[in-house]
Each structure stands twice: as structure tokens, then as C-alpha cells.
Design an enzyme around this catalytic site. Sequence first.
Site, short mmCIF file in Angstrom:
data_model
loop_
_atom_site.label_atom_id
_atom_site.label_comp_id
_atom_site.label_asym_id
_atom_site.label_seq_id
_atom_site.Cartn_x
_atom_site.Cartn_y
_atom_site.Cartn_z
CE1 TYR A 91 10.16 -46.46 -27.20
CE2 TYR A 91 10.73 -47.87 -25.35
CZ TYR A 91 10.17 -46.70 -25.84
OH TYR A 91 9.60 -45.81 -24.97
CE LYS A 166 8.82 -42.95 -27.08
NZ LYS A 166 8.69 -43.18 -25.63
CD GLU A 237 7.97 -39.75 -26.83
OE1 GLU A 237 6.83 -40.25 -26.77
OE2 GLU A 237 8.76 -39.72 -25.86
CG ASP A 238 11.72 -37.76 -26.89
OD1 ASP A 238 11.22 -37.84 -25.75
OD2 ASP A 238 12.37 -38.69 -27.40
CG ASP A 261 8.89 -37.24 -23.36
OD1 ASP A 261 9.64 -38.21 -23.23
OD2 ASP A 261 8.56 -36.78 -24.47
CB ALA A 294 12.96 -30.51 -11.55
N GLY A 295 12.95 -31.62 -15.10
CA GLY A 295 12.62 -31.13 -16.44
C GLY A 295 11.24 -31.63 -16.84
CB THR A 296 9.89 -32.62 -20.15
OG1 THR A 296 10.47 -31.48 -20.77
CG2 THR A 296 8.54 -32.90 -20.76
CB ALA A 297 10.55 -37.01 -17.71
CG ASN A 406 15.42 -44.15 -20.98
OD1 ASN A 406 15.80 -44.99 -20.21
ND2 ASN A 406 14.14 -43.86 -21.17
#
Length: 551
Positions: A91, A166, A237-238, A261, A294-297, A406
Site C-alpha cells: 500500500y 485498497k 477513491e482519489d 478521502d 483545504a481540498g477533498t481530505a 502522502n
Amino acid sequence: MTKSQEIVNNPFLNKGTAFTEAERKALNLEGMLPPRVQTLDQQVERVYAEYQQKSNDLEKRVYLMSIFNENRVLFYATFAKHVSEFMPVVYDPTIADSIENYSRMYVNPQNAAFLSINDDSRETIRQSLLNAAEGRDIELLVVTDGEGILGIGDWATQGIDIPVGKLMVYTAAAGIDPSKVLPVVLDAGTTRDELRKDPLYVGLDQERDYSDKYYNFVDNFVQEAEDLFPNLYLHFEDFGRSNAANILDKYKDQFLVFNDDIQGTGIIVLAGVLGALNISGEKMTDQTYLCYGAGTAGAGIAQRVCEEMVQAGLSEAEAKKHFYMVDKQGLLFDDMPDLTPAQKEFARSRSEFENSEDLTDLLSIVKAVHPTIMVGTSTNPGAFTEDVVKEMAAHTDRPIILPISNPTKLCEAKASDLIKWTDGRALVATGVPSAPVEYNGVTYEIGQANNALVYPGIGLGAIAATATTLNDAMISAAAHSLGGIVDPKQPGAAILPPVDRLTEFSQTVANAVAQSAVDQGVTREQISDVKGAVENEKWYPVYSDLTDLAD
Ligand SMILES: NC(=O)c1ccc[n+]([C@@H]2O[C@H](COP(=O)([O-])OP(=O)(O)OC[C@H]3O[C@@H](n4cnc5c(N)ncnc54)[C@H](O)[C@@H]3O)[C@@H](O)[C@H]2O)c1
Ligand SMILES: O=C(O)C[C@H](O)C(=O)O
Ligand SMILES: [Mn+2]
């Protein structure tokens, strides 16, 4: 292909050297394998020994993937024995190298479905999903469009390794049956010119589509997947920042869907904050929260922590006053023209500050707002500098600092620096694994704030409970269930449980999520024994007798 060849080439059936004498006779495998029958344990030992011979993590990963492609039981039995050692190889962070090199290292589709925006009719999508599923009963599907892979950006079709990886963690951590899963990539083009120019690139050579056609493609996929696999848990995801929240919002009330996310990261960071407050003895409602990136996550986490403050008794307006969002522009203000919908929720008013025009760099912002919690989801490596961290630590006893971008090369700070700069006061977790930090005679264990610590349990719990939806109460139950696993009295204790106990606390999370679904009555079936239902859903990597496959 003869039936015997089909069996040895099917990773869900193949046992390699472990086919018994009786199976070899019954299935016409005699002469197709070396004569000595080995046990699964012997095979696991052999795989691990060979793994150790590989000179770097990417080679180790490629080797493990070859075992995965050949024999699922052997792969997961080996993984189970070496969970914390294999996690960073199978991973994150090694998966990032494998994605960047996917086309040139291409060997095997790994039972994934590859969908293209150029052939997005429902018939083609349906047939593609059926082809990849090969008659298997799919209960868990992880899909990406490859636009926002970790923090490394748009890799389009090459991003398929993220759903594949994942899903491996789902099985290793929570025991999801690997024959019931499907990884999917939606290729809608790419913004990365170097990929398009690469003659070896295996995805579409075209600009990424941001028109309605894209949403139509996603919708055709969702409708067909839900129709083909009626009990599906659908994990997104992503996806890119401009699409991820829209897609989740569009489907979350209709189907059992999850955005890792936004929701998974929200849960693991909230769990980390709760763990940190458990150590410091402070109250959630006394905290000042700074989201850096301050994006998706970043927005997903802020929403989750804010929700927790509301549950602790604050009104939504009061809770929001505890939050400051920082993005490329600096501190986000409500008069900025290009805010995302999620950023608008937390944007501040300029009138709160005398020097709002100066609040464009992190140090000035930290000086102005005195955060007690700082979470990094910016993909801006090293952004939590010594100055920033010392400034933060000057105004709070136990600064809670989570640099979780990451992979490793994008992390906002190293755990060892954070401990050193704060003289051991910081309560830290990072997105990728960090080694323990020795400082002034204390060993500081560093927790891993990675959604992998929660998403497998959430999926298992929801599937086992036959949940029809994944709602806020289930999500909150997941975050709270991780409390109590770490001893907060131990000097240097981590704020999150250690990855070598991943299977144990995935089960804890699963029980909590399933219980919440059952309590709320949002399940398809009546469930009286929640723990039993979760246990029943689990798959273990052991061989079963295949002699009855004989004609
Ligand atoms: N540990 C985990 O479980 C976990 C989970 C999800 C995402 N992440 C990591 O978080 C990072 C962001 O992921 P995402 O999906 O939210 O991406 P995203 O693109 O949606 O968000 C990143 C945000 O950071 C902002 N940004 C970029 N450079 C910046 C800078 N110099 N200063 C301030 N802000 C800046 C961007 O404008 C964007 O709003 C990635 O590195 C990803 O790997 C970690
Ligand atoms: O994949 C990970 O390691 C966590 C997270 O989903 C991310 O996008 O970084
Ligand atoms: Mn992700």
C-alpha cells in the site's frame, strides 16, 4: 484451456505446490506440478524468504503482486503474518511508485475493470463489469477516476493500482472475501501531458473531460454497478477536488456509498484527535483547528471534527468559529471568488482581523489564530517548518499536529522534527508509517493517521449488517470505537493504535458500524447477533478441499 489449466491459472482456486495428492488425481493435475506436496505454512515461508531477497520496496511489491496474481490464499496468508511490514510495500507509500511506473511495468490486469469515457454506453459498461467479475458475486467495489491519486495528482488509468491496493488492505485488515471484490478505473482522459506523450502509456490519449459527459459516464457506471450487484458497497477513491464531493453527495442518500478521502480520512483524523485529547486531558470544544490544504481530505476532516463539536453541545455556528482553513491563497476569507463549496462553509470574515491582507503564509496565520490542532493535507512538503511549529507550541501545552499528505515525499513535516521542536510536547500522527522517536529518554510512538486504519472495518461492518446506507451516526461510531485501544498514561503513547493490530481494531470498527446500522434500523435484513454477523462475513486465508470440482 483444459479444466486443469483453468484451475491452476485461477488465483481464487490455485494452490500451487499445495494441491493434495487426492486433488491432483481428481482434477487431472498430475505431472503439472513438482511432486512434493507442500503445506500453506511452507509456501508462506518460501514467499517471505524470497521477498527478503529483493533489494528495494518496489521490487518487493512487484514480487508480492506476482503471488497475488497467482494465488490469493498464499498472498493473504503471507500478508497476515507480516501486516505492519507489508503495509507500506503493498500500500502507501510504495504504491505511489508502482502507479507512476504502471504502464512500463504492466504485467497483469489483476481482475480489474477498465472503463473508458469513449465507450460509455450502459451496455458496454455492464458487459465490462461482467467480464471482469467473471461470474463472481461482487459485494465491494473500489473505483477511481485517477485524477487525485494520493498527493501525486492525475495518473488516470495508471491509478487502477489504488483500487487494487485498497482492496488488498480490505481483505488483510477486515477479512473481506477477495473473490467478492472488484477494482475499477474510469478513464476520462488526463491532465498530465507527459503521460499522453508516452508511447507506452496504456490509458486514453486525450484531455481529461470536465463536461457533463463526465458525470454521465460516472452515472452510467454507478447505475450499472448497482443494478448488477444489488448488495454493493461502493467505495470512491482519489477523485479530483472538483468532482469528489459532488459525486458523494449525488449518491449517498440512494445507495450504500463511501468516499474514503472525505469520510475515511475524517474518521481517522477525528479518532487521532480524540486519542490526543485523551492524553492531554483537554476538551474538544476548547480546541482551535487549522486545516492546511483545504481540498477533498482537508474539508472532509474539518466537517467531521466540526460535527463532533456540535455533538459535544455547540451550535453549528459556534462550532465553525473554531475552524480556520488555509489553502494556496492563505487564510480563506468569505470574499474570495474561487472558494469550493466546502471551503465556503468554513471561510472567515476579514473583519475578524486587523491584518487580514497579511494572512497569506502559514506562519502569519498561526501567529494570528493560535491553533491547538493543525492538520496538513496540502501536498506541500515541509510546510510545517520549525518556525511555524514553535509558534504554535508557544500558545498551547500539547499541540496536536497531523501532517498527513502522502506519499512520504509530500508530508508537511517529519515526526522526529515535530517532537524535537516542541520538546516532546507535540501529539503527532503521520499519513505514512513513521518510526518511533527517541527524545530525552522517552520513546514516542507515532500513530499512522491513514484512512486504511478505518475504511476496512467500516466496509466490513456495513456489509455484514446489510446496511442500506452509510450515515453520520455510523461514521461517528467508527471514529469513537478506536478509543481505548491505546494506553494514554504511557509516556510517549501514540494517539492512534499501532498498525500491527490492524486486524483486531478493524473488527472493533466493524462491530461499531454494524451495531449503529442495526440500532438505527437501516439494514436490509433483521440482525439479532451483530458480532456473529460480522464474524460470519469474514474470510480467512486457508485452503479448502477442491476435489469436488472434478467432473
Ligand atoms: N492520511 C490519509 O489517510 C489521507 C487521506 C486522504 C488524503 N491524504 C493526503 O492529503 C493530500 C491531499 O489530498 P486531497 O485528496 O485532499 O487533494 P486535493 O487536491 O483535493 O486537496 C489538496 C489541497 O491543498 C491545496 N494546496 C496545494 N498546495 C498548497 C500550498 N502550498 N499551501 C496550501 N494549500 C495548498 C490545494 O489547493 C488543495 O485545495 C494528499 O497528499 C493525500 O495523499 C491523506
Ligand atoms: O491512500 C492513502 O494512503 C490514504 C489516502 O486515501 C490518500 O489519498 O492519501
Ligand atoms: Mn485516497
